[in-house]
Design a protein around this motif. Structure first.
Motif: not given
Length: 226
Positions: A7-11, A45-47, A51-55, A145-158
């Protein structure tokens, strides 16, 4: 490899890959080698692969319940995901000078299209997807997983918004009929949808959503339906 180690490596791999669009020199070098179309195809394709591996890795991590899952949480996710898919299909390929790597060429600030709804539709779509899945998955691995992805998205917006404000000398003119927050320009009257509805993109969005719904059990291992 233990569940948490994978999980850590995939993330880490997923987050490292998404540094690429934020590095102009690296991105330009890849575009020079692959072409813009090749870069977009390769990065997409990479993303998706990471993402599939991470899930999958989050599903293999030890199960530690933080909150129980309720039926209303699944209903909310099933309403949010189609909206995120439609927002994505409307935004992909649309001229957007406010996104990372976006260009003003072809962008009409008087008729901004989907950019009038929000200057960062793809990142908001990702935040909507991640936030809905965070609520519906209350075990530790998926909360991380989803908490950090949610924060990642919000950080990317700003981050994208700040970059656009710094780098676009005519930011005020370009952004006059759009907003950061989805729907804010619509509510205050600065933006109104114009022209015919993009039926082709809307239809494509519905097909993609239906495909994701159908493929969720075989690919992810869990049905998303309540």
């Amino acid at each position: 490899m233990s569940g948490w180690t994978e999980f850590i490596i995939a993330f880490a791999a997923f987050m490292a890959a998404h540094v690429i669009p934020m590095q102009p020199k690296l991105k330009s070098g890849l575009i020079a080698v692959l072409g813009r179309g090749g870069y977009i195809a390769a990065f997409s394709a990479l993303s998706l692969g990471l993402l599939w591996w991470l899930l999958m890795a989050s599903g293999r991590a030890p199960y530690v319940e933080i909150w129980p899952q309720a039926e209303w949480q699944r209903w909310l996710a099933n309403l949010a995901v189609p909206a995120a898919v439609l927002l994505t299909t409307l935004a992909i390929g649309a001229p957007n000078p406010f996104s990372f790597g976006g260009k003003a060429q072809g962008f009409d600030p008087q008729r901004p299209g989907i950019i009038g709804l929000t200057r960062h539709p793809l990142m908001w779509a990702f935040a909507l997807w991640a936030g809905a899945h965070l609520l519906a998955n209350g075990d530790l691995a998926h909360v991380i997983l989803f908490g950090l992805l949610f924060l990642f998205a919000l950080t990317g917006i700003w981050a994208a918004e700040g970059r656009a404000r710094r780098n676009l000398p005519d930011f005020a003119r370009l952004a006059a009929h759009s907003s950061v927050w989805p729907g804010a320009a619509l509510l205050d009257g600065r933006w109104r949808p114009r022209g015919p509805l993009p039926w082709l993109r809307l239809g494509l969005g519905v097909l993609i959503w239906a495909a994701l719904l159908h493929l969720h059990p075989p690919l992810i291992g869990v049905s998303p339906l309540p």
